[in-house]
Design a protein around this motif. Structure first.
Motif, PDB file in Angstrom:
ATOM      1  N   THR A  37       2.228   8.512   1.691  1.00 31.97           N
ATOM      2  CA  THR A  37       1.924   7.741  -0.168  1.00 31.97           C
ATOM      3  C   THR A  37       4.012   7.657  -0.284  1.00 31.97           C
ATOM      4  O   THR A  37       4.745   8.717   0.473  1.00 31.97           O
ATOM      5  CB  THR A  37       1.891   8.392  -0.582  1.00 31.97           C
ATOM      6  N   ALA A  38       4.610   6.763  -0.316  1.00 32.56           N
ATOM      7  CA  ALA A  38       5.834   5.657  -0.606  1.00 32.56           C
ATOM      8  C   ALA A  38       6.262   6.460  -1.790  1.00 32.56           C
ATOM      9  O   ALA A  38       7.761   6.908  -2.405  1.00 32.56           O
ATOM     10  CB  ALA A  38       6.285   4.937   0.072  1.00 32.56           C
ATOM     11  N   GLU A  39       5.717   7.141  -2.918  1.00 35.84           N
ATOM     12  CA  GLU A  39       5.768   7.486  -4.130  1.00 35.84           C
ATOM     13  C   GLU A  39       6.958   6.823  -5.105  1.00 35.84           C
ATOM     14  O   GLU A  39       7.869   7.184  -5.227  1.00 35.84           O
ATOM     15  CB  GLU A  39       7.340   8.621  -4.577  1.00 35.84           C
ATOM     16  N   CYS A  40       7.260   5.109  -4.260  1.00 34.58           N
ATOM     17  CA  CYS A  40       8.353   4.739  -5.349  1.00 34.58           C
ATOM     18  C   CYS A  40       7.630   4.262  -6.554  1.00 34.58           C
ATOM     19  O   CYS A  40       8.772   4.389  -7.592  1.00 34.58           O
ATOM     20  CB  CYS A  40       7.972   2.605  -4.584  1.00 34.58           C
ATOM     21  N   ALA A  41       6.414   3.880  -6.712  1.00 40.19           N
ATOM     22  CA  ALA A  41       5.531   3.369  -8.247  1.00 40.19           C
ATOM     23  C   ALA A  41       6.086   4.853  -9.489  1.00 40.19           C
ATOM     24  O   ALA A  41       5.612   4.084 -10.409  1.00 40.19           O
ATOM     25  CB  ALA A  41       4.408   2.765  -7.673  1.00 40.19           C
ATOM     26  N   HIS A  42       6.170   5.973  -8.602  1.00 36.75           N
ATOM     27  CA  HIS A  42       6.850   6.630 -10.191  1.00 36.75           C
ATOM     28  C   HIS A  42       7.740   6.105 -11.154  1.00 36.75           C
ATOM     29  O   HIS A  42       7.591   6.275 -12.217  1.00 36.75           O
ATOM     30  CB  HIS A  42       6.528   7.823  -9.614  1.00 36.75           C
ATOM     31  N   CYS A  43       8.247   6.004 -10.166  1.00 38.81           N
ATOM     32  CA  CYS A  43       9.374   5.548 -10.974  1.00 38.81           C
ATOM     33  C   CYS A  43       9.747   4.256 -11.526  1.00 38.81           C
ATOM     34  O   CYS A  43       9.967   3.541 -12.581  1.00 38.81           O
ATOM     35  CB  CYS A  43      10.479   5.853 -10.435  1.00 38.81           C
ATOM     36  N   ALA A  45       1.343  -0.849   0.221  1.00 36.88           N
ATOM     37  CA  ALA A  45       0.280  -0.261   0.294  1.00 36.88           C
ATOM     38  C   ALA A  45       0.662   1.065   0.146  1.00 36.88           C
ATOM     39  O   ALA A  45       0.595   2.148  -0.691  1.00 36.88           O
ATOM     40  CB  ALA A  45      -0.697  -0.299   1.467  1.00 36.88           C
ATOM     41  N   LEU A  46       2.285   1.464   0.847  1.00 33.88           N
ATOM     42  CA  LEU A  46       2.941   2.324   0.907  1.00 33.88           C
ATOM     43  C   LEU A  46       3.443   2.927  -0.414  1.00 33.88           C
ATOM     44  O   LEU A  46       3.646   3.443  -1.190  1.00 33.88           O
ATOM     45  CB  LEU A  46       3.488   2.106   1.919  1.00 33.88           C
ATOM     46  N   PHE A  47       3.682   1.180  -1.215  1.00 28.62           N
ATOM     47  CA  PHE A  47       4.615   1.691  -2.206  1.00 28.62           C
ATOM     48  C   PHE A  47       4.026   2.225  -3.325  1.00 28.62           C
ATOM     49  O   PHE A  47       4.593   2.701  -3.847  1.00 28.62           O
ATOM     50  CB  PHE A  47       5.501   0.137  -2.865  1.00 28.62           C
ATOM     51  N   PHE A  48       2.646   1.767  -3.586  1.00 29.41           N
ATOM     52  CA  PHE A  48       1.492   1.918  -4.219  1.00 29.41           C
ATOM     53  C   PHE A  48       0.473   3.282  -4.625  1.00 29.41           C
ATOM     54  O   PHE A  48      -0.300   3.546  -4.770  1.00 29.41           O
ATOM     55  CB  PHE A  48       0.569   0.613  -5.454  1.00 29.41           C
ATOM     56  N   ASP A  49       1.365   3.749  -2.880  1.00 29.94           N
ATOM     57  CA  ASP A  49       0.469   4.996  -2.441  1.00 29.94           C
ATOM     58  C   ASP A  49      -0.590   4.566  -2.303  1.00 29.94           C
ATOM     59  O   ASP A  49      -2.087   6.017  -2.356  1.00 29.94           O
ATOM     60  CB  ASP A  49       1.195   6.011  -3.961  1.00 29.94           C
ATOM     61  N   PHE A  50      -1.499   3.880  -1.955  1.00 22.91           N
ATOM     62  CA  PHE A  50      -2.438   3.621  -1.891  1.00 22.91           C
ATOM     63  C   PHE A  50      -3.636   4.529  -0.879  1.00 22.91           C
ATOM     64  O   PHE A  50      -4.647   4.987  -0.510  1.00 22.91           O
ATOM     65  CB  PHE A  50      -2.934   2.423  -1.236  1.00 22.91           C
ATOM     66  N   GLY A  51      -2.630   5.354   0.426  1.00 16.86           N
ATOM     67  CA  GLY A  51      -3.095   6.744   1.415  1.00 16.86           C
ATOM     68  C   GLY A  51      -3.669   7.587   0.408  1.00 16.86           C
ATOM     69  O   GLY A  51      -4.584   8.136   1.094  1.00 16.86           O
ATOM     70  N   ASP A  52      -2.889   7.698  -0.835  1.00 16.65           N
ATOM     71  CA  ASP A  52      -3.979   8.445  -1.822  1.00 16.65           C
ATOM     72  C   ASP A  52      -5.833   8.308  -1.909  1.00 16.65           C
ATOM     73  O   ASP A  52      -6.021   9.427  -2.608  1.00 16.65           O
ATOM     74  CB  ASP A  52      -3.265   8.772  -3.092  1.00 16.65           C
ATOM     75  N   ASP A  53      -5.878   7.708  -1.755  1.00 19.02           N
ATOM     76  CA  ASP A  53      -7.183   7.053  -2.092  1.00 19.02           C
ATOM     77  C   ASP A  53      -8.612   6.934  -0.338  1.00 19.02           C
ATOM     78  O   ASP A  53      -8.453   7.281  -0.443  1.00 19.02           O
ATOM     79  CB  ASP A  53      -7.190   5.754  -2.325  1.00 19.02           C
ATOM     80  N   ALA A  96      10.054  -5.559   3.038  1.00 19.54           N
ATOM     81  CA  ALA A  96       8.860  -6.587   3.591  1.00 19.54           C
ATOM     82  C   ALA A  96       8.503  -6.643   2.207  1.00 19.54           C
ATOM     83  O   ALA A  96       8.684  -7.786   0.990  1.00 19.54           O
ATOM     84  CB  ALA A  96       7.988  -6.089   4.233  1.00 19.54           C
ATOM     85  N   PHE A  97       8.033  -5.882   1.565  1.00 15.96           N
ATOM     86  CA  PHE A  97       7.160  -5.895   0.679  1.00 15.96           C
ATOM     87  C   PHE A  97       8.517  -6.242  -1.038  1.00 15.96           C
ATOM     88  O   PHE A  97       8.081  -6.715  -1.533  1.00 15.96           O
ATOM     89  CB  PHE A  97       5.752  -4.828   0.972  1.00 15.96           C
ATOM     90  N   LEU A  98       9.078  -5.124  -0.514  1.00 15.73           N
ATOM     91  CA  LEU A  98      10.214  -5.887  -1.677  1.00 15.73           C
ATOM     92  C   LEU A  98      10.708  -7.458  -2.017  1.00 15.73           C
ATOM     93  O   LEU A  98      11.502  -7.407  -2.847  1.00 15.73           O
ATOM     94  CB  LEU A  98      11.985  -4.522  -1.644  1.00 15.73           C
TER      95      LEU A  98
END
Lengths: 252, 354
Positions: B216-222, B198-206, B324-326
């Motif tokens: 949001t960890a902002e990972c998936a933009h890059c 959820a952090l990786f994909f910014d689910f907190g934005d919803d 853990a997700f990584l």
């Protein structure tokens, strides 16, 4: 197996085309559409230019991009629209890029009254998985919200200097896109294709007018308005609506 | 002329049953000038693990791209001929065949075929020259026949070597990590992994979602799925640079000649990332925890730092969740499969892989 029968019918015809067989001579005319990006009317210079913002701050733009769907020319006589492209991604992300990008299409000669496109990825494509498309297709440019959600329709990213210290150290990142935000943009501007000279059309998008226009602006010094990836719908929808409403079309 | 022969392959295609399941990834783009064949892949695999390409026949591709480490090497920067240290960290090769944008940390090779040409002549990698490497291959008892099978004649040149190596690397496909299995409904995340996802994909934005309000960890933009890279270049805030000319390694800027590209490096794919430590273009971070700490800090200043790199305000549990997700991106079957095969090949080639 379900494609076997039609292929059996069609393939002998396909297979017996001669090497020198040609399609019908193309009466279509090469037509150029320029996509131009500006900031406050000046050509957009990714990273290399410093721009002012209505709050008195300044910023450098790192990225500006948007998808267009169903790009069409509108015949003057009311005939069916002429499709130029089903989907395209218009993007500025390098200091080396010119503010104007060019696309060429083949279109029937005739009189036209303007141009129409969908801003964003149209719902029928937005519902499809990127793996359905070729890896180098515009819908595989890694512009996804996540593994099970679809496409980011538009992005504006910049670094802002909020104190007068020479440091552009505040990231601004606005990502937008959903079926609900998809907009059709129609621009009226008569022109003729064919004849003595086919004009070049220029579709201009202004980043400043998307961020702050029509008497609307937002405060980029507010931390909750600096990174908007869906969380602050008021900011995202505002930028999106301004973006959709600010396109201009010129004929040269 | 009647093209009756065009019918045959299309008939075969028409008879293939449709797959009910959608493809995991968009298909690999096989270049028209280098279609993969079984013989080409076999040759490429053999070349990959054979130190014959290096000046003193001690360093193979696999010396740095070790299968058991998802084709990275575990060192900060690659070590080549005579133990000479390179300047950059060895990237893993998981799913590298799916990448159709330029390769290397700085994007100096347009594709796998071109990439393969670089290490042979680089002093701190294989330390030799292509004419010498080709001469060694030509003098061997076996390679002439292998090139003939792969390319129709026993002629050996650098282009054919590059083509064969590219064909092999396009087989390095991973699609069975826990992340993939969760996507397919075959596994479930632990609570910590789910939080990291959820952090990786910014689910907190919803604002309507279960994770509303989560940072949001902002990972998936890059690091965009499915290969967890958007194949572009960013400055992720590793080095402070008040002046863009002062980066210790200009990265992409050295290739483009554009100062605004200085300090930018290719966003690496994260599949099997837990196996490819240390991290970053110079291997400065030993662990994924250090990587997450870096991004949580917001990185160091330069005017071209990515706008998506900023302080994240993750707490200890959230940082642990991201790690853990990584780890769910690890595909053990991929590593075991290629490691097992490599043992046989290395033994056959008499290679010393360290």
């Amino acid at each position: 197996m379900k494609y076997l029968l039609p292929l059996l019918v069609l393939l002998p015809l396909l297979g017996c085309l001669d090497d020198d067989d040609q399609l019908d001579p193309l009466r279509d005319v090469q037509f150029t559409l320029n996509y131009r990006a500006t900031y406050g009317g000046d050509p957009l210079g990714i990273q290399r230019e410093t721009y002012g913002y209505p709050t008195g701050d300044s910023l450098k733009v790192l990225l500006f991009q948007y998808y267009v769907s169903d790009l069409e020319l509108l015949p003057a006589d009311g005939d069916d629209a002429v499709r130029l492209a089903e989907i395209d991604l218009i993007r500025w992300m390098s200091a080396a890029e010119d503010a104007t990008q060019q696309r060429t299409y083949l279109v029937p000669p005739g009189d036209y009254r303007g141009l129409r496109f969908g801003l964003g990825v149209k719902p029928s494509l937005n519902a499809r998985d990127p793996s359905e498309f070729a890896a180098n297709y515009v819908l595989n440019e890694a512009e996804f919200w996540g593994p099970s959600t679809r496409y980011v329709f538009a992005k504006i990213e910049a670094n802002a200097m909020l104190e007068d210290d020479g440091r552009f150290d505040t990231g601004l990142s606005y990502h937008m896109g959903s079926d609900a935000l998809y907009r059709t943009v129609s621009l009226e501007q008569p022109f003729t294709v064919g004849g003595n000279e086919t004009p070049t059309l220029t579709l201009t998008a202004d980043v400043l007018r998307a961020l702050s226009g029509n008497g609307q602006t937002f405060d980029i010094t507010s931390p909750d308005k600096q990174t908007v990836h869906g969380g602050n719908q008021e900011v995202a929808t505002g930028i999106w609506n301004r973006l959709a409403g600010q396109f201009t079309l010129s004929v040269e | 002329m009647c093209r009756w022969w065009t019918i045959l392959p299309l008939l075969c295609l028409a008879c293939v049953e449709e797959s009910a399941a959608p493809a995991d990834f968009a298909a690999i783009l096989y270049p028209a000038g280098n279609p993969s064949t079984a013989a080409g892949v076999e040759l490429g695999e053999r070349l990959f693990f054979d130190p014959i390409l290096s000046a003193d026949s001690t360093v193979s591709c696999a010396s740095c791209h070790r299968p058991e480490r998802a084709f990275a090497d575990g060192t900060a920067v690659s070590l080549g001929l005579g133990g000479l240290a390179g300047t950059r960290n060895t990237p893993g090769l998981t799913n590298v065949g799916y990448f159709h944008h330029p390769l290397f940390w700085d994007g100096r090779a347009d594709n796998l075929e071109a990439q393969a040409g670089h290490p042979v002549g680089t002093p701190h990698e294989m330390g030799g020259t292509w004419p010498e490497a080709v001469a060694r291959l030509a003098a061997s008892d076996t390679y002439g026949a292998l090139f003939a099978r792969a390319f129709g004649s026993p002629d050996i040149d650098s282009s054919r070597v590059g083509h064969a190596l590219a064909q092999y690397q396009r087989t390095l496909v991973s699609r069975n990590s826990k992340y993939d299995r969760v996507r397919r409904g075959e596994a479930t995340y632990t609570a910590l992994e789910a939080l990291g996802h959820a952090l990786f994909f910014d689910f907190g934005d919803d604002p309507e979602g279960a994770y509303a309000g989560l940072p949001t960890a902002e990972c998936a933009h890059c690091h965009t799925p499915p290969h967890f890279t958007n194949q572009r270049y960013e400055n992720n805030g590793l080095d402070e640079a008040m002046d863009l000319q002062t980066f210790p390694d200009p990265g992409r800027g050295a290739v483009t000649g554009i100062p605004y590209d200085n300090g930018k490096f290719r966003n690496p794919g994260l599949r099997n990332v837990a196996l490819t430590a240390p991290y970053m273009h110079d291997g400065r971070f030993a662990t994924l925890e250090e990587v997450v700490d870096h991004y949580n800090s917001g990185g160091r200043y330069a005017e071209n730092r990515s706008a998506n790199v900023h302080p994240l305000h993750l707490d200890a549990r959230q940082k642990a969740a991201l790690v853990a997700f990584l780890h769910t991106l690890t595909d053990t079957s991929f590593v075991v499969s290629f490691s097992t095969k490599s043992d046989r090949l290395i033994e056959g080639a008499g290679a010393r892989v360290q």
